[in-house]
Design a protein around this motif. Sequence first.
Motif, PDB file in Angstrom:
ATOM      1  N   LEU C  68       5.675 -12.407  -0.629  1.00 49.79           N
ATOM      2  CA  LEU C  68       5.697 -11.303  -1.591  1.00 49.79           C
ATOM      3  C   LEU C  68       7.030 -11.248  -2.324  1.00 49.79           C
ATOM      4  O   LEU C  68       7.091 -11.153  -3.542  1.00 49.79           O
ATOM      5  CB  LEU C  68       5.445  -9.995  -0.844  1.00 49.79           C
ATOM      6  N   GLY C  72       6.081 -13.607  -4.958  1.00 52.17           N
ATOM      7  CA  GLY C  72       5.383 -12.602  -5.757  1.00 52.17           C
ATOM      8  C   GLY C  72       3.881 -12.566  -5.578  1.00 52.17           C
ATOM      9  O   GLY C  72       3.170 -12.096  -6.447  1.00 52.17           O
ATOM     10  N   ILE C  74       0.578 -11.240  -3.329  1.00 57.21           N
ATOM     11  CA  ILE C  74       0.287 -10.170  -2.378  1.00 57.21           C
ATOM     12  C   ILE C  74      -0.498 -10.728  -1.191  1.00 57.21           C
ATOM     13  O   ILE C  74      -1.321 -11.606  -1.336  1.00 57.21           O
ATOM     14  CB  ILE C  74      -0.474  -9.016  -3.056  1.00 57.21           C
ATOM     15  N   ILE C 257      -1.188  -3.038   6.346  1.00 51.35           N
ATOM     16  CA  ILE C 257      -0.555  -2.095   5.425  1.00 51.35           C
ATOM     17  C   ILE C 257       0.817  -1.688   5.965  1.00 51.35           C
ATOM     18  O   ILE C 257       1.790  -1.565   5.217  1.00 51.35           O
ATOM     19  CB  ILE C 257      -1.439  -0.843   5.248  1.00 51.35           C
ATOM     20  N   LEU C 260       3.218  -4.366   5.228  1.00 50.20           N
ATOM     21  CA  LEU C 260       3.560  -4.368   3.811  1.00 50.20           C
ATOM     22  C   LEU C 260       4.567  -3.256   3.506  1.00 50.20           C
ATOM     23  O   LEU C 260       5.543  -3.463   2.782  1.00 50.20           O
ATOM     24  CB  LEU C 260       2.278  -4.160   3.006  1.00 50.20           C
ATOM     25  N   LEU C 264       8.357  -3.427   1.952  1.00 52.66           N
ATOM     26  CA  LEU C 264       8.756  -2.756   0.717  1.00 52.66           C
ATOM     27  C   LEU C 264       9.892  -1.776   0.925  1.00 52.66           C
ATOM     28  O   LEU C 264      10.791  -1.663   0.101  1.00 52.66           O
ATOM     29  CB  LEU C 264       7.564  -2.002   0.157  1.00 52.66           C
ATOM     30  N   VAL C 306       5.848   6.543   1.093  1.00 53.97           N
ATOM     31  CA  VAL C 306       5.521   5.257   0.480  1.00 53.97           C
ATOM     32  C   VAL C 306       5.551   5.411  -1.041  1.00 53.97           C
ATOM     33  O   VAL C 306       6.150   4.603  -1.758  1.00 53.97           O
ATOM     34  CB  VAL C 306       4.148   4.765   0.964  1.00 53.97           C
ATOM     35  N   ILE C 307       4.928   6.464  -1.525  1.00 54.52           N
ATOM     36  CA  ILE C 307       4.895   6.686  -2.976  1.00 54.52           C
ATOM     37  C   ILE C 307       6.315   6.884  -3.524  1.00 54.52           C
ATOM     38  O   ILE C 307       6.699   6.290  -4.533  1.00 54.52           O
ATOM     39  CB  ILE C 307       4.036   7.922  -3.315  1.00 54.52           C
ATOM     40  N   ILE C 310       8.388   3.605  -3.608  1.00 53.84           N
ATOM     41  CA  ILE C 310       7.970   2.743  -4.711  1.00 53.84           C
ATOM     42  C   ILE C 310       8.512   3.287  -6.032  1.00 53.84           C
ATOM     43  O   ILE C 310       8.942   2.553  -6.908  1.00 53.84           O
ATOM     44  CB  ILE C 310       6.438   2.679  -4.752  1.00 53.84           C
ATOM     45  N   ARG C 311       8.495   4.598  -6.134  1.00 54.82           N
ATOM     46  CA  ARG C 311       8.898   5.216  -7.384  1.00 54.82           C
ATOM     47  C   ARG C 311      10.407   5.114  -7.605  1.00 54.82           C
ATOM     48  O   ARG C 311      10.870   4.744  -8.661  1.00 54.82           O
ATOM     49  CB  ARG C 311       8.453   6.688  -7.349  1.00 54.82           C
ATOM     50  N   PRO C 314      12.603   0.802  -6.150  1.00 55.58           N
ATOM     51  CA  PRO C 314      11.651  -0.291  -6.341  1.00 55.58           C
ATOM     52  C   PRO C 314      12.020  -1.546  -5.538  1.00 55.58           C
ATOM     53  O   PRO C 314      11.147  -2.301  -5.168  1.00 55.58           O
ATOM     54  CB  PRO C 314      11.697  -0.557  -7.840  1.00 55.58           C
TER      55      PRO C 314
END
Lengths: 290, 380, 592
Positions: C68, C72, C74, C257, C260, C264, C306-307, C310-311, C314
Motif C-alpha cells: 500500500l 499504492g 490496496i 481492516i 489496514l 494508515l 479512522v475518519i 484520514i482527514r 493523511p
Amino acid sequence: MDLALQLLFTGIGIGAVYALVALGFVLIFRATNVVNFAQGEFSMVAAYLMVVAVEAGLPYWAAFIVALLGMALVGVVFNLGVYYPLRHRTYLPVIIATIGASILLANSVLAIYGPQPQVLEGWFETPGIQVGPVYLDSQYLLIIGVTICLVIFNFWFFEKTLLGKKLQATSQDKEMASLLGISVSTMIMITFIYSAVLGGLAGILVAPVLFVSIQMGSTIALKAFAATIIGGFGDVAGAIIGGLALGVIETFGAAYISVPYKDGFAFLVLIAFLIFRPQGIFGERVAEKA
Amino acid sequence: MRLTRRDFATGIAAGIAAPYLIRSANAQGATIKIGMCAPVTGPAAESGGYAIKGAKLALEAVNKAGGILGKQGELIVEDDQTTNPGIVLAFSKLASQPDIVGFLGSIRSTQVHAMAPDVIKLGKPVMIGGTDPKLTHMGNQWLFRFRPNDSYSGRVIAEFGVNTLGKKKWAVLHSTDAFGTAGGNALTGALEKLGCTTFDQGYANQSQDFTPVVLAIKQSGADILGSYFTFENDLGIFARQLRQLGVNIPWVGSPSIVNITALKLAGPALHNTYGVADYAENSSEGSKAFGKIYRDSVKVAPDNQSSWTFDAINVLSAGINKAGSTDPGKIREAILGIKKFPGAEGEYNFDQNGDGLHGYNIVKNEKGAIVFDKHIEFND
Amino acid sequence: MSAPSDNMPIPAPAIHSKPLLIRHLPYFIGAAILVALAANMRFDGYVHNILLQATTFAIAVFGLSVVLGLCGQINLAQAAFFGLGAYAVGIGTTDLHVSFWLCLVGGCVISLLAGAFLGMSTLRLGGHYLAMVTISFQQIVTLVMINAIWLTHGPDGVSNIGRPDLFQSSQSYLAFCVAMLAIVGYLVWHLSDTKLGRAMRAVRDNELAAGVNGIDVFRTKIYAFALCALLGGLAGGLFAGGFAYVSPDQFSFAESIVFLTMSLLGGVASPIGSAIGTGLLILIPEWLRFLKSVPGLYLAIYGLFVILIIRFMPDGIWGFVADAFARWRAKLAAPPVAGALQLKPAMTGGDTVLEVTGLSKYFGGLKAVDGVDIAVKRGGVHALIGPNGSGKTTTLNVLSGLYVATAGKIVLDGTDITNMPPHQRTASGLGRTFQNIRLFRSMTALENVEIGAERPGNTMVGKGDDALTERAMEALTFVGLGNRANELISSFSYGHQRLIEIARALASNPTLLLLDEPAAGLNSTEKLELHELLKRIAAQGLTILIIDHDMTLVSEAAQHITVLNFGRRIADGESMAVLRHPDVVSAYLGSE
C-alpha cells in the motif's frame, strides 16, 4: 421442478434486496468514483429508525416517511463529514474513511439501541400466499415490486428529468458539468441523499424478513458490492441484474452444491467475472458511452 | 559487559513495573476478587449482559450471607469482544492481577479453547459455560463446567425424540461453527446408537435465507428435526421459513430454541417445539428460586446465559469457603468434592474432569410460554 | 538494441562517505537493546501477550506498508495471509508433527504464492476492483478455514501449537519475535531505496510514467503483493507459535481492516509508521476498556478516529514527523557536484531511427489515426504537428505503447517494437515526456531521474547505486537543476518540472526522445530556455521527435515536419516548405 420454482422465487427476492443496495453503490460511484463501504450501514440505520418510529406509536406509513427523511439527513451528514473533505484525494483515503464511517455507524447504533435484535412487522397482515407448489412470502413480493418500480423510476429520472440529466453530466465529467453552470457539489450532495434513502429503503423492506440487527447491513452490503461488480461498475441496470443473478445463484448453489459454502458462491462468481469479464455484464455499453 | 547490560535492563524494568506493583499492593486485602470475561461488545453483547447480571446477583446473595472467607466478594469484568483474541487479552489482563482467586470464562467453546493455554499457565480455577465435550477432556485440570456438555444434549435430544416421541427418521441441522458441529456430531452419534437414520445438514452463521435448507429437509422425508443453532436471527428466519414452506414435523432443538430473543423473533413459528434446556424455570427448587430473583431484578425471563454464571459464582464461593483458603489447588479439590449442590441449572455433582452437570431438561414451547416437560439424567 | 559503443566506464566518486552498515549502526544498536529488553525484562502475562501481539501484527503491517505504502495497491486480505501462515504452523506442528521452522517457511511460501496469484489479478484490475478481489479472497479463505474441518479443525481451531526448541519459554520467544521484527523492519525500510522499491514508488505515483520509463508495472505489482503476503504469512506463523491457538475468527475480514487501519494510522509509507500504528491500535483499545460499559461506544469512537486520521493526518503519524524531517534535510544536504552529461544514442539501424508505416488506431468507429507514415532521420529534430484532435497525441501514445496499434508497424532503430509493452519499448531505447507532466510526486527530483537512469539496457551507467546517482545528477545538471536535486517535486515550478521530466528521459540515454508538447504552459523565457536545451540535446546526436502546436518553437527547432489532420498525414518534409504548404495553412487557419 416445484423445488426449483420455490428456490427461484426466494433467490429473486433476496436478489432484489442485493439489487436495491447495489443501486446505492452505483449511484455514489458514478457521481464520485468512490465505493461507499458504509452503504450497508445505511440499511441498518434505516431499519432501526423504523423500529424506533413504530415503537413511538407512529402509524406504519408515517414511520416509513420519518425513517426515510432521517436517512436523507444521514446522507447529508455523511457527505459533509466523510466524502466532501476528501474529495480531492485519491480513492484510497476515501475508501478507508467510508470503512471508518461504517464502524462508527454500526457501533453508534449498538451504543444507543443495545445489541438485542428487533422485530419489525411487515407491511402486510398476511405473511404470504400459496400459489400452486410455491409459497410466495408477501414481504419478498413487496421487495420485488419496489425494485421493479425503482428501475422504472430511475430510468425516467435520469433520462427524462433535468435534475437527472444534470446528475448524469456530473458523474460523467465534473469539469465539463461545472463549465455548464451545474453546481457539482450540490449534485454530489443530492446523490448522497438519494443513495442513503435507497439504502434505507432496502433496509426497511428487508427488516421484517431478516430481523433488525447491527450486522444486517454488512452482510447484505458485501453481496450487493459483488452484484455491483458483476453488473459492471457504474451501470444501474447492471447492478439490478447483478443483484438478482447473485441471489438466484446463491440460492441454487446452496440447494444443489453446498449450504455451508453458500456465501462463497457469490465471491467465486465475482472472481470469475473479474478475471474473465471485468467490465461486467453490460460493460461494453458503458465503454461506448464514455 | 553482559552483567551491566543485564542490570540496566532490570533497572528499566523495575522503573516501568513500579507503579504496577504499588497499585496492586494497595488493592490487596479488602475484598476477594473474582474475574470474569464476558462479551460486553461484539455479536454476543446481548447475552453477555445477561451473564454479568446473573453473576452479580449470585455475588450479592453470597455477600449478604457472609461473603467469601468472611470478606466481601468483588466481580471484575473484562470485555472479551466476543472474539478469541479478545478473550485471550481479557483473560491475561485479569490473570495479571495476583489477587484474583478465580475466574468465569466464556459460554463459547472456541473462546475457552483460545484461553485454555493461558489458564494452564496461570493455574487458577476457571468456571466455564462452553459445552464442547473436549474442553474438560484435554488434560486441563483448571476448567470447571457449569453446563451439561454437548455429548449430553445430543443424547438427551435423541433419547427424547426416539423414546418419548417415537420418531426414527431424523434430520439434523446445525451451524458449522464449533458449537454447532460438536452438537450435530453428538446428536448424530447418539441417534446411530439408537438405530435411527439421519440426514445431516450444516449451515453457515448469519445466513439470510434458509429456503434451500428447508427444502432439503422436506425432501429427505425426515419425520423429526433436531437442531443446533448458534444465533437467534438464524433460528428465527429458519423457523418462519420452515413453517411457511409447510414443514410441520416435531422439532427438538438445542438450548437456543428456548432463548428469549429467539422466542421474540420467531414468535408463533416456534410454538409446539421442544428444546433441551440446561435452565428450565420449573425444573427444580433451585431453578425456581433463581427465576424469581432474576425476574425481580432484571424484569425479563431468565435463561441459561445468566443461570450458569449465577451457579458458577455460588459454587466457586462455596468451594473457597469449603477450602478455607484461596490456594488454587485447595479450591480445585473443594470444587471437585461438591456433590448434590442445588443450583439454578440443576443438581451439581462434579466428576474428576470438572463437569458439574450430567443431564438436561426437556421443555416445550406452548404458545410462547416455556413449560418444563421432563429431566433426563445420565450417570455415565 | 543499445549499441556497445564507446561507453567509457565512469569512475564513481564517493558520494556516501561512510559504508551503509556503519551509518545504520544506531538502528542495530537500538534493535539489539529492544531484543535484550524483551529477553530479560519480567512481564506479567498480560503485558507479554500485548507485546507478542503487537510484534507479530507489526510484521504483517510491514507487508501492507510495502503493497500500500510503496506500491499504492490496496490489499484488504492481509488477515487471510496472516491466517495462512498461522494455520501452516498450527496444522504443521500439531497434526503433521513437522518442525516449527519448516512450517514457518512453508507458511511463508504458501502466502507468497497466494499473494503473487492475487497480484496477477492486478493485470487487468485496479482500484476498487482490486479491493473487491482481495475481499473475495479473504472471504473464501475464511470459509475454507471454517468448513474444511478435515484440514483446519473448522471453527474449533487448532490448539497446542508448538514452538521451536530453541525458544520454548515465552520470554525467549518474544525476544525472537522482536528480533525478527527488527530484521524485517530494516529490510522494508531499505526496500524503498532499492531498484525494486523505486519501481514500486513510481508505480504508485504514476503508472503511465512508470511504464514509459522502463518499469514493468505488472511485475512490480506482483512482487509487491507477493512480498506483502510473505510478511503476512511470516507474522501469522510467529503469532501461532506465540499464542499456541488459532481459529478462523482471528483471520476474518474485520482483522484485515484492523491491519489496514494500523498501517494508515502510523503512516503507510514507512515501517516505523507501521510499528507506531500497530502499537497504538493494540494499546488504545486496551486503554479505552473503561468505555466498554456501554456496548459499541468504544468501537464507535474507533470508527470516528479512522475518519479523523484520514482527514487530518493523511500520511499518518510518522508521515507527519518524517515530512518535517525530510524538508529540513533537503535544505541541509547539498547535492553532489556532477560532470557533464553524455548522450550516446545507440546506432544499430540505418539512417532512419524511427520508421512508422501505415499506423492506425481506431476507437470503436472513430479513426483517431489512420494509415500514417513517419520516417524520422537520425540526428536533429523532427516535429509532428497538427491542429487539436488531429491525432498527434494518439500517435505518440501508440508509439510509446500506451495504446495498441490497430494496424501498422513501428520500427525503432532496426527493432520492431509494434507489439511491445511500454517498458520494453523503453528498454529498446525510447524515451518520452508527457503533455501533462507525469512525475513521481512523492519523490525528490534526483529519485525521479534515477528511475529513468535505471532503464534496462542503459549502457551509460555503471554498476551500483552511486553510479546511478551520478548519472541522474549529470542529467539534472544538464537541464540546469543540479543544485536542487534533493528537493521534492512539489517544490518546483511547472516549467522546472517539465525540465525534470526531460532529464528523466535523458538519463536513460535513449535512442529517440519523444517530447509531447514540451512548450505547453511555459512562459516566453522558459520557452527560450527549452529551445536552447533542445539544441544542446541535438548537438549530442540524440534524435528528437517533438509534438507541439507552438509554431515558433517548431519552426525554429525542427528541421523536418510531419503534419497530421483528422488522423491522416497531410504534409511531410523540410520545415519551411511544409509550413507554407497550402493544406497545412488551411488546416490551421480553417478554410471552408
